[in-house]
Design a protein around this motif. Structure first.
Motif, PDB file in Angstrom:
ATOM      1  N   GLU A  33      26.813  23.694  23.798  1.00  0.00           N
ATOM      2  CA  GLU A  33      27.442  24.699  24.652  1.00  0.00           C
ATOM      3  C   GLU A  33      26.415  25.772  25.014  1.00  0.00           C
ATOM      4  O   GLU A  33      25.470  26.027  24.260  1.00  0.00           O
ATOM      5  N   GLU A  34      26.635  26.428  26.138  1.00  0.00           N
ATOM      6  CA  GLU A  34      25.810  27.565  26.523  1.00  0.00           C
ATOM      7  C   GLU A  34      26.022  28.675  25.481  1.00  0.00           C
ATOM      8  O   GLU A  34      27.121  28.858  24.962  1.00  0.00           O
ATOM      9  N   VAL A  35      24.955  29.406  25.165  1.00  0.00           N
ATOM     10  CA  VAL A  35      25.034  30.500  24.210  1.00  0.00           C
ATOM     11  C   VAL A  35      24.899  31.805  24.981  1.00  0.00           C
ATOM     12  O   VAL A  35      23.947  31.993  25.739  1.00  0.00           O
ATOM     13  N   LYS A  36      25.869  32.689  24.789  1.00  0.00           N
ATOM     14  CA  LYS A  36      25.840  33.989  25.462  1.00  0.00           C
ATOM     15  C   LYS A  36      25.686  35.080  24.425  1.00  0.00           C
ATOM     16  O   LYS A  36      26.294  35.040  23.365  1.00  0.00           O
ATOM     17  N   ASP A  94      21.447  35.004  27.808  1.00  0.00           N
ATOM     18  CA  ASP A  94      22.176  33.742  27.894  1.00  0.00           C
ATOM     19  C   ASP A  94      21.192  32.579  27.805  1.00  0.00           C
ATOM     20  O   ASP A  94      20.093  32.636  28.362  1.00  0.00           O
ATOM     21  N   TYR A  95      21.603  31.523  27.105  1.00  0.00           N
ATOM     22  CA  TYR A  95      20.778  30.329  26.946  1.00  0.00           C
ATOM     23  C   TYR A  95      21.555  29.120  27.425  1.00  0.00           C
ATOM     24  O   TYR A  95      22.641  28.833  26.916  1.00  0.00           O
ATOM     25  N   GLU A  96      20.998  28.411  28.380  1.00  0.00           N
ATOM     26  CA  GLU A  96      21.569  27.159  28.864  1.00  0.00           C
ATOM     27  C   GLU A  96      21.286  26.071  27.828  1.00  0.00           C
ATOM     28  O   GLU A  96      20.327  26.189  27.050  1.00  0.00           O
ATOM     29  N   PRO A  97      22.073  24.987  27.813  1.00  0.00           N
ATOM     30  CA  PRO A  97      21.827  23.906  26.840  1.00  0.00           C
ATOM     31  C   PRO A  97      20.392  23.370  26.869  1.00  0.00           C
ATOM     32  O   PRO A  97      19.835  23.052  25.819  1.00  0.00           O
ATOM     33  N   GLN A 157      17.748  24.933  27.204  1.00  0.00           N
ATOM     34  CA  GLN A 157      16.832  25.885  26.569  1.00  0.00           C
ATOM     35  C   GLN A 157      16.993  25.898  25.047  1.00  0.00           C
ATOM     36  O   GLN A 157      16.229  26.555  24.358  1.00  0.00           O
ATOM     37  N   LEU A 158      17.987  25.201  24.545  1.00  0.00           N
ATOM     38  CA  LEU A 158      18.273  25.177  23.109  1.00  0.00           C
ATOM     39  C   LEU A 158      17.784  23.880  22.485  1.00  0.00           C
ATOM     40  O   LEU A 158      17.921  22.810  23.075  1.00  0.00           O
ATOM     41  N   ASP A 196      20.598  19.706  26.184  1.00  0.00           N
ATOM     42  CA  ASP A 196      21.112  18.905  27.301  1.00  0.00           C
ATOM     43  C   ASP A 196      20.789  17.426  27.140  1.00  0.00           C
ATOM     44  O   ASP A 196      21.032  16.633  28.040  1.00  0.00           O
TER      45      ASP A 196
END
Length: 113
Positions: A43-46, A50-53, A55-56, A81
């Motif tokens: 999931e996106e982290v806010k 904010d971090y998109e999938p 970027q994780l 992702d």
């Protein structure tokens, strides 16, 4: 004593395995990667930022020659992702770029062979 060490960091879990053969270690790395990717995207982290999938890092799989000073190391990051980012290096990790259609696992194998 086994020649190759595979460390899988997935969330808060860390698993260590040893192998006598590089091909067996790469095969296990590929199998573990498939299992992790089956879990689906993160999931996106806010937060403050904010971090998109993509970027994780979902998991990191490291393959090294082991020994008292760890020797050579290469591995790959499974991004949130599902993308695979192969790298080489212990302290300074450098991304490995395919040149002729190699898989990320081929790049890791070539870096350690």
């Amino acid at each position: 004593m086994a020649k190759w060490r595979l460390v899988v960091r997935h969330g808060s879990k860390v698993k260590h395995e040893r192998f006598d053969d590089l091909d067996a270690a790469i095969a296990e790395m590929e199998s573990r990667t498939t299992e992790i990717r089956r879990e689906g995207p993160l999931e996106e982290v806010k937060g403050i930022r904010d971090y998109e999938p993509g970027q994780l890092v979902h998991a990191r799989l490291e393959l090294s020659t082991g020994g008292p000073f760890r020797g050579r190391e290469a591995g790959l990051d499974v991004m949130g992702d599902g993308a695979l980012v192969p790298y080489v290096g212990m302290v300074r990790k450098r991304p490995l770029e395919p040149t002729g259609g190699e898989s990320p696992f081929d790049l890791v194998r070539a870096a350690l062979a």
